[in-house]
Design an enzyme around this catalytic site. Structure first.
Site, PDB file in Angstrom:
ATOM      1  N   ASP A   1     -20.901   7.221  16.098  1.00  0.00           N
ATOM      2  CA  ASP A   1     -21.295   5.938  16.700  1.00  0.00           C
ATOM      3  C   ASP A   1     -22.773   5.575  16.476  1.00  0.00           C
ATOM      4  OD1 ASP A   1     -18.742   5.935  17.706  1.00  0.00           O
ATOM      5  OD2 ASP A   1     -19.328   6.556  19.728  1.00  0.00           O
TER       6      ASP A   1
ATOM      7  N   ASN B   1     -12.808 -17.572  -1.284  1.00  0.00           N
ATOM      8  CA  ASN B   1     -11.362 -17.396  -1.258  1.00  0.00           C
ATOM      9  C   ASN B   1     -10.892 -16.216  -0.417  1.00  0.00           C
ATOM     10  OD1 ASN B   1     -11.977 -15.329  -2.892  1.00  0.00           O
ATOM     11  ND2 ASN B   1     -10.891 -16.098  -4.690  1.00  0.00           N
TER      12      ASN B   1
HETATM   13  O1  F6P Z   1     -17.560   8.536  20.315  1.00  0.00           O
HETATM   14  C1  F6P Z   1     -16.846   8.613  19.147  1.00  0.00           C
HETATM   15  C2  F6P Z   1     -15.626   7.755  19.210  1.00  0.00           C
HETATM   16  O2  F6P Z   1     -14.951   7.915  17.979  1.00  0.00           O
HETATM   17  C3  F6P Z   1     -15.865   6.280  19.522  1.00  0.00           C
HETATM   18  O3  F6P Z   1     -16.287   5.569  18.387  1.00  0.00           O
HETATM   19  C4  F6P Z   1     -14.532   5.867  20.072  1.00  0.00           C
HETATM   20  O4  F6P Z   1     -14.691   4.808  20.991  1.00  0.00           O
HETATM   21  C5  F6P Z   1     -14.058   7.080  20.782  1.00  0.00           C
HETATM   22  O5  F6P Z   1     -14.753   8.180  20.232  1.00  0.00           O
HETATM   23  C6  F6P Z   1     -12.579   7.325  20.667  1.00  0.00           C
HETATM   24  O6  F6P Z   1     -12.284   8.437  21.424  1.00  0.00           O
HETATM   25  P1  F6P Z   1     -10.901   9.229  21.425  1.00  0.00           P
HETATM   26  O7  F6P Z   1     -10.772   9.897  20.109  1.00  0.00           O
HETATM   27  O8  F6P Z   1     -11.055  10.202  22.530  1.00  0.00           O
HETATM   28  O9  F6P Z   1      -9.856   8.207  21.613  1.00  0.00           O
END
Ligand code: F6P
Length: 326
Positions: free
Chosen positions: A131, A218
């Site tokens: 993130d 396009n």
């Molecule tokens: O924090 C990393 C992350 O991949 C975020 O981008 C995402 O919101 C979250 O974890 C998803 O978490 P999980 O794999 O627990 O659903």
């Protein structure tokens, strides 16, 4: 200050490519300097439930190129309670773990900050998340790999978007941060990025449509950061169907494929440098900091500053997407 003999290492929260390279660097740098290393399985869960394993320099052979984390990871609910953290501390003490390296994102390092404020344990964090949502570091381990995964996927979507003259909303991860969407948009030449940082100031979809984004082109690709407030890519596509039915919109959610894969060279090098520095920092009596990187140099960032979410995407990058998509 008590002498450190044994260092524990864990990965927590969403996995990120490069976590293994970080585990390897922590383990080998620590052993090189004469420390014992204990791997904690499944993040904080392993502390709460006593899941420890001794790491040798051979335990981390052949992992620098692997995505995921050999230590496993979890989002541990028990660690959110004082009782859970007390159990974690007691187990660490019994296992004679004197210091901890925590590799994870904003939530995981916030957990480390609270744990360190309650118990007298030296903890050093490493920014490990796709993130990029930690402050006072230029980037986090895993971000570059995830960005490259997004670029590869969006380039493929562009082929079909162009052939069919369609509008695509491609949803990417990021939790509450728009870095993957924004920089993914710059790197793929996407027409727009819809990011949480702008959500309160602007109706980004209306802004995009009012720019006449598809008139002279396009195909159009919009990178959308996951966001419960807007409903993400699906929510925006539904709005388009209702409010702008002249557009033929499609949705692709990249999802967890963004978290996997072999780390890029940049992530391997970053993880190796940060992992080694974590041990140097502990050796010099540092505690309750995240090791970050700023302008190519290692930075010691107090947990409070690392997790403050004070970083923000650059307005000039937002402008760049607009300028380059005319
Ligand atoms: O924090 C990393 C992350 O991949 C975020 O981008 C995402 O919101 C979250 O974890 C998803 O978490 P999980 O794999 O627990 O659903």
């Amino acid at each position: 200050m008590a002498e450190i003999k044994t260092i524990g290492v864990l990965t927590s929260g969403g996995d990120a490519p490069g976590m293994n390279a970080a585990i390897r660097a922590v383990t080998r740098s620590a052993i090189y300097l004469g420390y014992r290393v204990v791997g904690v399985k499944r993040g904080y869960y392993g502390l709460v439930y006593n899941e420890f394993e001794e790491l040798t320099s051979r335990s981390v052979s052949n992992i620098i190129q692997l995505g995921g984390t050999i230590l496993k990871t979890a989002r541990c609910k028990e660690f959110l309670s004082p009782e859970g953290r007390k159990a974690a501390y007691d187990n660490m003490t019994k296992a004679e773990i004197d210091a901890l390296v925590v590799i994870g994102g904003n939530g995981s390092l916030s957990g480390a900050r609270i744990f360190a404020s309650e118990y007298n344990i030296p903890i050093v964090g490493l920014p490990g998340t796709i993130d990029n949502d930690l402050s006072n570091t230029d980037c986090t381990i895993g971000y570059d790999t995830a960005l490259n995964t997004i670029v590869e996927a969006v380039d493929k979507i562009r082929d079909t978007a162009t052939s069919h003259e369609r509008l695509f909303f491609v949803e990417v991860m990021g939790h509450m941060a728009g870095y993957l969407a924004l920089n993914g948009a710059i790197a793929t030449g996407a027409e727009a990025a819809i990011i949480p940082e702008k959500e309160t100031e602007l109706d980004q979809l209306a802004d995009l449509v009012s720019r006449g984004f598809r008139k002279s082109k396009n195909s159009a690709i919009v990178l959308v950061a996951e966001n419960p407030a807007t409903g993400g890519a699906i929510g925006l596509a539904e709005r388009v169907k209702r409010e702008f039915p002249e557009y033929d919109a499609r949705v692709t959610i990249l999802g967890h494929l963004q978290r996997g894969g072999s780390p890029t060279a940049a992530d391997r090098i970053l993880a190796s440098r940060l992992g080694a520095e974590a041990i140097t920092a502990l050796r010099h009596g540092q505690r309750n900091i995240m090791i970050g990187i700023r302008n190519g140099e290692m930075a010691y960032v107090p947990f409070t500053k690392a997790t403050s979410m004070s970083m923000s995407v650059k307005q000039s990058d937002i402008d760049l997407v607009k300028i380059l998509s005319i």
